[in-house]
Enzyme design. Sequence first.
Site: not given
Ligand code: KIV
Length: 272
Positions: A121, A190
Amino acid sequence: MSTAKKDIKKVTTHQLQEMKTRGEKISMLTAYDYSFAQILDDAGIDVILVGDSASNVMAGHDSTLPITLDHMIYHAQSVIRAVDRALVVVDLPFGSYQGNSSEALRSAIRIMKESGAHAVKLEGGSEIIESAKRILSAGIPVMGHLGLIPQSIYKFGTYTVRAKEKEEAEKLIQDAKLLEEAGCFAIVLEKIPATLATQVAQSINIPVIGIGAGSGVDGQVLVIHDLLGITKEFSPRFLRRYLNLYSEIKNGVSQYIKDVKAVDFPNDKEQY
Ligand code: KIV
């Protein structure tokens, strides 16, 4: 491998896409270690995110910026060892992909090779699109992340709701489309207004997973320590605490201390 393990149907990015198409909501939570990942997987979570929020909840930093690629790989390896079913997505940490797309690809390859994770991600839209494309070109599934992107906290200044103004909302919609066109398999949104999140989820075909983005998206994600009530002083409006483990654990530990001091533990049955 045992028969039971062989029979478990693993969650794939393709399945997440099918879930969106048939309107089945996607469940996603963070995990950073073997024990929690095992519980989450056993409970039937669809996606486990090895989030860079490990920087906050595991290491005690006040932002996600300090965590390194090596740290993320360590957490991801621990999670992967526990998981039989869930799709495991790992955050590329701050500084490991923003420089240029070759560096981004190197970082993503390290995560995939050294941890056995299933996807990565990245935070941001047009600013990181070349990195996302380069990673995707190597066959690595990429999840996007828009709205409040914690790696940019020093640009935002606060953790308040993003994209309330028209200009930022329009850029977010464009960024979501860019990420979809590039080939991302899903996007996290988010802390943005629920109406905007719903609009994004309806205007793109890939799954949109929300955190503080309302119920009109295709799935929800929370940080596991927040959901379980382990984090002490964090209660944003979007959070539902399902347990109060901070006080449960504290009470258990206090009782243990009392029992040790009183020579009540171990008792006759608890020794050899
Ligand atoms: O790092 C994380 O926990 C996240 C979530 C808040 C989506 O990116």
